[in-house]
Design a protein around this motif. Structure first.
Motif, PDB file in Angstrom:
ATOM      1  N   HIS A  61     -33.718  -7.327 -46.407  1.00 27.53           N
ATOM      2  CA  HIS A  61     -33.461  -7.266 -45.182  1.00 27.53           C
ATOM      3  C   HIS A  61     -32.489  -7.037 -45.352  1.00 27.53           C
ATOM      4  CE1 HIS A  61     -32.633 -11.111 -45.782  1.00 27.53           C
ATOM      5  NE2 HIS A  61     -31.218 -11.656 -44.575  1.00 27.53           N
ATOM      6  N   TRP A  65     -32.024  -3.217 -43.842  1.00 29.64           N
ATOM      7  CA  TRP A  65     -32.068  -3.015 -41.853  1.00 29.64           C
ATOM      8  C   TRP A  65     -30.739  -4.142 -41.112  1.00 29.64           C
ATOM      9  CZ3 TRP A  65     -37.232  -4.446 -44.107  1.00 29.64           C
ATOM     10  CH2 TRP A  65     -38.389  -3.440 -43.983  1.00 29.64           C
ATOM     11  N   ASP A  66     -30.573  -4.692 -42.735  1.00 29.74           N
ATOM     12  CA  ASP A  66     -29.465  -5.324 -41.832  1.00 29.74           C
ATOM     13  C   ASP A  66     -28.426  -5.589 -43.177  1.00 29.74           C
ATOM     14  OD1 ASP A  66     -27.418  -7.434 -41.094  1.00 29.74           O
ATOM     15  OD2 ASP A  66     -29.414  -8.846 -40.812  1.00 29.74           O
ATOM     16  N   LEU A 107     -34.343  -2.933 -34.315  1.00 31.38           N
ATOM     17  CA  LEU A 107     -34.188  -3.556 -35.456  1.00 31.38           C
ATOM     18  C   LEU A 107     -34.152  -5.157 -34.810  1.00 31.38           C
ATOM     19  CD1 LEU A 107     -31.299  -1.752 -37.529  1.00 31.38           C
ATOM     20  CD2 LEU A 107     -34.565  -1.185 -37.850  1.00 31.38           C
ATOM     21  N   ARG A 109     -32.875  -8.583 -35.861  1.00 36.71           N
ATOM     22  CA  ARG A 109     -32.464  -8.892 -37.101  1.00 36.71           C
ATOM     23  C   ARG A 109     -32.425 -10.518 -37.439  1.00 36.71           C
ATOM     24  NH1 ARG A 109     -27.463  -4.768 -37.375  1.00 36.71           N
ATOM     25  NH2 ARG A 109     -28.613  -3.024 -38.749  1.00 36.71           N
ATOM     26  N   SER A 110     -32.695 -11.328 -36.172  1.00 33.28           N
ATOM     27  CA  SER A 110     -33.473 -12.753 -36.278  1.00 33.28           C
ATOM     28  C   SER A 110     -34.512 -13.251 -36.272  1.00 33.28           C
ATOM     29  CB  SER A 110     -32.259 -12.917 -34.742  1.00 33.28           C
ATOM     30  OG  SER A 110     -32.972 -12.095 -34.280  1.00 33.28           O
ATOM     31  N   GLY A 364     -37.194 -12.860 -45.774  1.00 38.62           N
ATOM     32  CA  GLY A 364     -36.791 -12.126 -47.012  1.00 38.62           C
ATOM     33  C   GLY A 364     -35.939 -12.270 -48.351  1.00 38.62           C
ATOM     34  N   THR A 391     -35.580  -9.548 -41.116  1.00 40.82           N
ATOM     35  CA  THR A 391     -35.651  -8.454 -40.253  1.00 40.82           C
ATOM     36  C   THR A 391     -36.816  -8.598 -39.732  1.00 40.82           C
ATOM     37  OG1 THR A 391     -33.556  -7.926 -40.498  1.00 40.82           O
ATOM     38  CG2 THR A 391     -34.879  -5.526 -39.371  1.00 40.82           C
ATOM     39  N   VAL A 404     -30.725  -3.533 -31.071  1.00 39.78           N
ATOM     40  CA  VAL A 404     -29.934  -4.044 -32.635  1.00 39.78           C
ATOM     41  C   VAL A 404     -30.412  -5.008 -31.766  1.00 39.78           C
ATOM     42  CG1 VAL A 404     -29.019  -5.128 -34.478  1.00 39.78           C
ATOM     43  CG2 VAL A 404     -29.088  -2.770 -34.482  1.00 39.78           C
ATOM     44  N   ALA A 407     -28.405 -11.035 -34.544  1.00 39.53           N
ATOM     45  CA  ALA A 407     -27.396 -10.750 -35.469  1.00 39.53           C
ATOM     46  C   ALA A 407     -27.603 -12.002 -36.499  1.00 39.53           C
ATOM     47  CB  ALA A 407     -26.437 -10.708 -35.188  1.00 39.53           C
ATOM     48  N   THR A 408     -26.972 -12.103 -37.598  1.00 39.19           N
ATOM     49  CA  THR A 408     -26.928 -12.518 -38.842  1.00 39.19           C
ATOM     50  C   THR A 408     -25.971 -12.764 -38.781  1.00 39.19           C
ATOM     51  OG1 THR A 408     -27.036 -10.920 -40.109  1.00 39.19           O
ATOM     52  CG2 THR A 408     -29.406 -12.125 -40.191  1.00 39.19           C
ATOM     53  N   GLY A 412     -25.347 -12.689 -43.964  1.00 37.12           N
ATOM     54  CA  GLY A 412     -27.248 -11.773 -43.868  1.00 37.12           C
ATOM     55  C   GLY A 412     -28.277 -13.102 -44.115  1.00 37.12           C
TER      56      GLY A 412
END
Length: 462
Positions: A61, A65-66, A107, A109-110, A364, A391, A404, A407-408, A412
């Motif tokens: 990820h 994408w992150d 996306l 991302r969490s 990930g 993600t 989005v 969040a990370t 990440g």
């Protein structure tokens, strides 16, 4: 030992698992009794569908994408982020086509869980349940939680003679192992609820499942007459086994008489469309998935397949070694051609509004290059397994594009906002398909009643 199939049609029924061949009478009645949703005036409602692209191996990820371009070298890696169609949202430089469709995707991302071993992690994401035992094997057992695909196979609505749930082009299995990876079947709910498996080389120019077509010398009306004659010649009640055989025969006949053959016949697609997706296993699988949801299949699970499936160290999205080289030369080009083509095709055909698209792996990769968490095969050029933050890509099905979600942290490594578990993702898909995640089934292993999902649908994606 299972006898070898004798004819093309029987071969189809075996290799595609008319996983239905072996269904009990009760299970078949459940499938046959379901009907498409209708409005109060009796009008057929537009069916929701879902395509679940499983990125087997666990994509990095943080490299795709992150990305964390301001982090130290050992975290951010070699790749540069590029702008997308959404201001402020950037993705990997090796995903230029994907960058052009970010206004249609979310996306997420969490994603997060705690299992860092492939098989149990696959089971957790595909079933939406924490793995039931110690993470000592990648292989299936009868204790497996039922997959999302199996839940939909049982509780979804068949349409036009087609099953509610299909999997293609293979069941995930590591080289050298005798059994498939855990969490892909009916498991403790019962193997008879396995999804419809389309198993084959879908990248072939002439791919089609011939066994779903009536013989050329037997027109449909003659085929119907033969079925009617067979009905008249059937013996009287003969117990559960006879009833199961008869219901299996009827389901097979319905498939042959339905649009299943057409939906699974890629030869009907223009060459230009097939080229747009890419003449690869993943590209043609997504094209076939589009045809199936268009024909009325509720859930199509596409298991990622590429040339590294025979590699026991870096299989598919697994990148313990040479992470950047593999992403740059193999994985990104495959994904960046097939996935954007699929999303755009759904949009152009008016299917994206009702079709939820999910693309996600089992976890990930580690925030730091060479960081050891599970595999001794990890080198300084690779990233190990990392389930704590990764993600998922969502599109369609009422999900607002260009956003989005979650969040990370700065490296990440951990979720900093709006965590989503595999259970939540499963509940979200079930809810979209009109199946109550809180409904219960009988666990045939422990003889307990279990909810289809213990998660909560993510309702703020629209």
């Amino acid at each position: 030992m299972t006898p070898q199939p004798l004819t093309t049609r029987r071969r189809f029924l075996v290799t595609t698992g008319l996983g239905w061949l072996g269904l009990t009478p009760t299970a078949l009645r459940e499938l046959r009794a379901a009907s498409p949703a209708t409005s109060p005036r009796g009008e057929r409602l537009r069916r929701n569908g879902c395509v679940f692209l499983f990125l087997f191996g666990g994509p990095s990820h943080i490299d795709l994408w992150d990305m964390k371009p301001d982090a130290p070298d050992a975290v951010r890696g070699e790749f540069k982020p590029i702008a997308t169609t959404v201001p402020g949202v950037r993705v990997c430089e090796h995903l230029p086509r994907f960058a052009r469709i970010t206004d249609r995707v979310c996306l997420l991302r969490s994603m997060t869980h705690r299992m860092n071993v492939h098989g149990p992690a696959c089971s957790e994401v595909l079933s939406g349940r924490p793995y039931f035992g110690p993470p000592t094997t990648d292989q299936a057992t009868r204790e497996d939680w039922p997959s999302l695909a199996a839940l939909v196979a049982r509780y979804g609505s068949p349409h036009g003679g087609l099953p509610p749930s299909a999997v293609l082009p293979w069941y995930l299995q590591f080289p050298g192992q005798s059994r498939r990876i855990a969490g892909q079947s009916g498991g403790r709910m019962g193997e008879r609820y396995n999804p419809f498996l389309v198993n084959g080389d879908v990248a072939r120019d002439d791919f089609a499942l011939e066994g779903l077509f009536a013989p050329d010398d037997v027109p449909r009306d003659r085929f119907a007459e033969r079925l009617a004659l067979l009905d008249r010649l059937q013996p009287g009640p003969g117990g559960a086994a006879t009833e199961a055989h008869e219901l299996n025969r009827r389901v097979a006949a319905e498939l042959i008489g339905s649009r299943a053959g057409e939906a699974l016949d890629l030869r009907r697609e223009p060459a230009a469309v097939r080229e747009r997706y890419g003449r690869t296993a993943v590209g043609q699988s997504l094209l076939l998935a589009r045809r199936l949801v268009e024909a009325g299949v509720s859930l199509v699970t596409v298991n990622w397949h590429d040339e590294t499936t025979t590699d026991g160290v870096n299989t598919c999205w697994d990148t313990h070694q040479d992470n950047f080289a593999k992403l740059r030369t193999l994985l990104c080009p495959l994904f960046d051609r097939a996935f954007p083509a699929f999303v755009e095709d759904l949009h152009q055909r008016g299917l994206l509004e009702t079709t939820l698209v999910v693309a996600v792996g089992e976890f990930g990769r580690t925030p730091r290059l060479g960081q050891f968490t599970q595999s001794s095969n990890t080198r300084k050029t690779g990233r190990d397994h990392w389930p704590h933050a990764f993600t998922a890509i969502l599109a369609g099905g009422g999900v607002r594009g260009g956003q989005v979600y979650g969040a990370t942290a700065r490296d990440g490594g951990y979720v900093a906002d709006r965590p989503v578990t595999p259970a939540d993702l499963t509940a979200t898909v079930l809810h979209h398909l009109g199946i109550d995640p809180a409904a219960e089934y009988l666990d045939e292993f422990q003889h307990l009643r279990n909810r289809l999902s213990d998660g909560r649908p993510v309702r703020d994606l629209g």
